[in-house]
Design an enzyme around this catalytic site. Structure first.
Site, PDB file in Angstrom:
ATOM      1  N   GLY A  97       0.810  -1.128   0.038  1.00 47.18           N
ATOM      2  CA  GLY A  97      -0.052   0.044   0.136  1.00 47.18           C
ATOM      3  C   GLY A  97       0.820   1.180   0.197  1.00 47.18           C
ATOM      4  O   GLY A  97       0.304   2.252   0.528  1.00 47.18           O
ATOM      5  N   SER A  98       2.194   1.261  -0.532  1.00 45.85           N
ATOM      6  CA  SER A  98       2.920   2.372  -0.477  1.00 45.85           C
ATOM      7  C   SER A  98       2.272   3.311  -1.615  1.00 45.85           C
ATOM      8  O   SER A  98       2.564   4.518  -1.272  1.00 45.85           O
ATOM      9  CB  SER A  98       4.444   2.093  -0.637  1.00 45.85           C
ATOM     10  OG  SER A  98       4.414   1.695  -1.853  1.00 45.85           O
ATOM     11  N   ASN A  99       1.662   3.008  -2.487  1.00 41.47           N
ATOM     12  CA  ASN A  99       1.024   3.855  -3.478  1.00 41.47           C
ATOM     13  C   ASN A  99      -0.140   4.614  -2.895  1.00 41.47           C
ATOM     14  O   ASN A  99      -0.359   5.655  -3.201  1.00 41.47           O
ATOM     15  CB  ASN A  99       0.846   3.253  -4.894  1.00 41.47           C
ATOM     16  CG  ASN A  99       2.059   3.143  -5.839  1.00 41.47           C
ATOM     17  OD1 ASN A  99       2.422   4.114  -6.342  1.00 41.47           O
ATOM     18  ND2 ASN A  99       2.607   1.827  -6.006  1.00 41.47           N
ATOM     19  N   ARG A 153     -13.199 -13.556  -2.104  1.00 36.20           N
ATOM     20  CA  ARG A 153     -13.428 -13.873  -3.499  1.00 36.20           C
ATOM     21  C   ARG A 153     -14.787 -14.269  -3.807  1.00 36.20           C
ATOM     22  O   ARG A 153     -15.183 -13.509  -4.869  1.00 36.20           O
ATOM     23  CB  ARG A 153     -12.476 -14.824  -3.755  1.00 36.20           C
ATOM     24  CG  ARG A 153     -12.393 -15.251  -5.415  1.00 36.20           C
ATOM     25  CD  ARG A 153     -11.178 -16.630  -5.469  1.00 36.20           C
ATOM     26  NE  ARG A 153      -9.989 -15.942  -5.683  1.00 36.20           N
ATOM     27  CZ  ARG A 153      -9.425 -15.418  -6.616  1.00 36.20           C
ATOM     28  NH1 ARG A 153     -10.206 -15.148  -7.719  1.00 36.20           N
ATOM     29  NH2 ARG A 153      -8.151 -15.046  -6.810  1.00 36.20           N
ATOM     30  N   LEU A 163      -8.650  -9.581 -10.749  1.00 42.56           N
ATOM     31  CA  LEU A 163      -9.065  -8.875 -11.994  1.00 42.56           C
ATOM     32  C   LEU A 163     -10.272  -8.314 -11.659  1.00 42.56           C
ATOM     33  O   LEU A 163     -11.110  -8.904 -10.826  1.00 42.56           O
ATOM     34  CB  LEU A 163      -9.223 -10.043 -13.210  1.00 42.56           C
ATOM     35  CG  LEU A 163      -9.659  -9.726 -14.482  1.00 42.56           C
ATOM     36  CD1 LEU A 163      -8.935  -9.220 -15.222  1.00 42.56           C
ATOM     37  CD2 LEU A 163     -10.465 -11.183 -15.325  1.00 42.56           C
ATOM     38  N   ASN A 170      -5.668   2.024 -13.249  1.00 35.24           N
ATOM     39  CA  ASN A 170      -4.731   1.229 -12.617  1.00 35.24           C
ATOM     40  C   ASN A 170      -3.282   1.710 -12.801  1.00 35.24           C
ATOM     41  O   ASN A 170      -3.066   2.411 -13.831  1.00 35.24           O
ATOM     42  CB  ASN A 170      -4.878  -0.164 -13.234  1.00 35.24           C
ATOM     43  CG  ASN A 170      -3.925  -1.191 -12.653  1.00 35.24           C
ATOM     44  OD1 ASN A 170      -3.722  -1.324 -11.411  1.00 35.24           O
ATOM     45  ND2 ASN A 170      -3.202  -2.005 -13.576  1.00 35.24           N
ATOM     46  N   HIS A 223       0.664   0.001 -13.587  1.00 42.04           N
ATOM     47  CA  HIS A 223       1.173  -1.139 -13.879  1.00 42.04           C
ATOM     48  C   HIS A 223       2.695  -0.889 -13.965  1.00 42.04           C
ATOM     49  O   HIS A 223       3.187   0.055 -14.603  1.00 42.04           O
ATOM     50  CB  HIS A 223       0.779  -1.655 -15.181  1.00 42.04           C
ATOM     51  CG  HIS A 223       1.230  -2.878 -15.565  1.00 42.04           C
ATOM     52  ND1 HIS A 223       0.878  -4.046 -14.683  1.00 42.04           N
ATOM     53  CD2 HIS A 223       2.363  -3.341 -16.343  1.00 42.04           C
ATOM     54  CE1 HIS A 223       1.319  -5.305 -15.294  1.00 42.04           C
ATOM     55  NE2 HIS A 223       2.447  -4.629 -16.181  1.00 42.04           N
ATOM     56  N   GLU A 233       6.298   5.715  -9.700  1.00 45.78           N
ATOM     57  CA  GLU A 233       4.905   5.706  -9.340  1.00 45.78           C
ATOM     58  C   GLU A 233       4.525   6.899  -8.331  1.00 45.78           C
ATOM     59  O   GLU A 233       3.666   7.364  -8.582  1.00 45.78           O
ATOM     60  CB  GLU A 233       4.673   4.202  -8.535  1.00 45.78           C
ATOM     61  CG  GLU A 233       4.859   3.280  -9.855  1.00 45.78           C
ATOM     62  CD  GLU A 233       4.592   1.808  -8.854  1.00 45.78           C
ATOM     63  OE1 GLU A 233       4.147   0.987  -9.918  1.00 45.78           O
ATOM     64  OE2 GLU A 233       4.771   1.552  -7.825  1.00 45.78           O
TER      65      GLU A 233
HETATM   66  C1  GAR Z   1       3.156  -1.420  -7.529  1.00 45.49           C
HETATM   67  O1  GAR Z   1       4.491  -1.512  -8.208  1.00 45.49           O
HETATM   68  C2  GAR Z   1       2.119  -1.534  -8.684  1.00 45.49           C
HETATM   69  O2  GAR Z   1       2.531  -0.933  -9.671  1.00 45.49           O
HETATM   70  C3  GAR Z   1       2.234  -2.977  -8.744  1.00 45.49           C
HETATM   71  O3  GAR Z   1       2.331  -3.337  -7.423  1.00 45.49           O
HETATM   72  C4  GAR Z   1       2.902  -2.645  -6.644  1.00 45.49           C
HETATM   73  C5  GAR Z   1       2.343  -2.260  -5.255  1.00 45.49           C
HETATM   74  O4  GAR Z   1       3.213  -1.564  -4.411  1.00 45.49           O
HETATM   75  N1  GAR Z   1       0.946  -3.438  -9.339  1.00 45.49           N
HETATM   76  C6  GAR Z   1       0.871  -4.508 -10.283  1.00 45.49           C
HETATM   77  O5  GAR Z   1       1.752  -5.192 -10.193  1.00 45.49           O
HETATM   78  C7  GAR Z   1      -0.384  -4.631 -10.568  1.00 45.49           C
HETATM   79  N2  GAR Z   1      -0.643  -5.799 -11.829  1.00 45.49           N
HETATM   80  P1  GAR Z   1       2.430  -0.850  -3.229  1.00 45.49           P
HETATM   81  O6  GAR Z   1       1.454  -1.807  -2.322  1.00 45.49           O
HETATM   82  O7  GAR Z   1       3.568  -0.602  -2.419  1.00 45.49           O
HETATM   83  O8  GAR Z   1       1.563   0.170  -3.850  1.00 45.49           O
END
Ligand code: GAR
Length: 197
Positions: free
Chosen positions: A12-14, A63, A92, A107, A109, A179
């Site tokens: 969850g850092s984003n 789920r 998904l 999203n 990626h 990101e």
């Molecule tokens: C991020 O790098 C994101 O782009 C990727 O997972 C990471 C989550 O980091 N997403 C995917 O791979 C989606 N297919 P976070 O939990 O620290 O935000």
């Protein structure tokens, strides 16, 4: 008032970067964090107010609830959510949710789509594949979400070099920096109606 929710499956850092970017903005509310993973780091981050005093409720779902009921669609509609932000969400999105929020789901990626996309290409697997393929650059893609993994219209991409000595962890660090630099801003631009599908 514009309302967003964040779906996250992991650290969850984003999500935290987005929370810290919008805190104090009177026109934007982060209404809810949704996760499929009861052990997700994003839950602890939310409990700590994302280290910026922003208190956001968390919903953990399983789920069957996600794929076999309309509970989440109904909840998000009832709350009049404007934008669904996927931030490290690994499931998904079901067609009913895509349809109910057409053009309102984005999203991030961690690669330059269409490269290194699709089922199984997520998180660290991507950075390992990028290094194994000898790529000289990689990057991030922010895109609208449709019923297929990583296929909706691209909103924004940014690239970074991959050095021959880079490990997958090195690549992950560069990707996270990109990101954090771009996703919060793009989220707000989409919310403000500056970007549409
Ligand atoms: C991020 O790098 C994101 O782009 C990727 O997972 C990471 C989550 O980091 N997403 C995917 O791979 C989606 N297919 P976070 O939990 O620290 O935000």
């Amino acid at each position: 008032m514009k309302k967003l929710v964040i779906f996250a499956s992991g650290s969850g850092s984003n999500a935290q970067q987005i929370a810290q970017y919008i805190v104090g903005n009177q026109h934007i509310e982060l209404s809810l964090i949704l996760t499929n993973n009861p052990a997700a780091g994003v839950i602890d981050r939310a409990r700590r107010g994302f280290d910026c005093g922003l208190n956001v409720p968390v919903l953990i779902f399983d789920r069957p609830t996600f794929y076999q009921t309309d509970r989440i669609v109904r909840l998000l509609k009832a709350q009049q959510i404007d934008l669904i932000v996927l931030a490290g969400f690994m499931w998904l999105v079901p067609p009913a949710l895509v349809k109910a929020f057409s053009g309102q789901i984005i999203n991030i990626h961690p690669a330059l789509l269409p490269k290194f996309g699709g089922k199984g290409m997520y998180g660290h697997h991507i950075h390992e594949a990028v290094v194994a393929a000898g790529e000289t650059e990689t990057g991030i893609t922010i895109h609208f979400v449709n019923e297929h993994y990583d296929e909706g219209a691209v909103i924004f991409q940014a690239a970074c070099p991959v050095e021959p000595t880079d490990t997958p962890d090195d690549v992950a660090q560069k990707i996270h920096a990109l990101e954090y630099a771009h996703y919060p801003r793009v989220v707000v631009e989409v919310l403000d109606g500056l970007i549409g599908q």
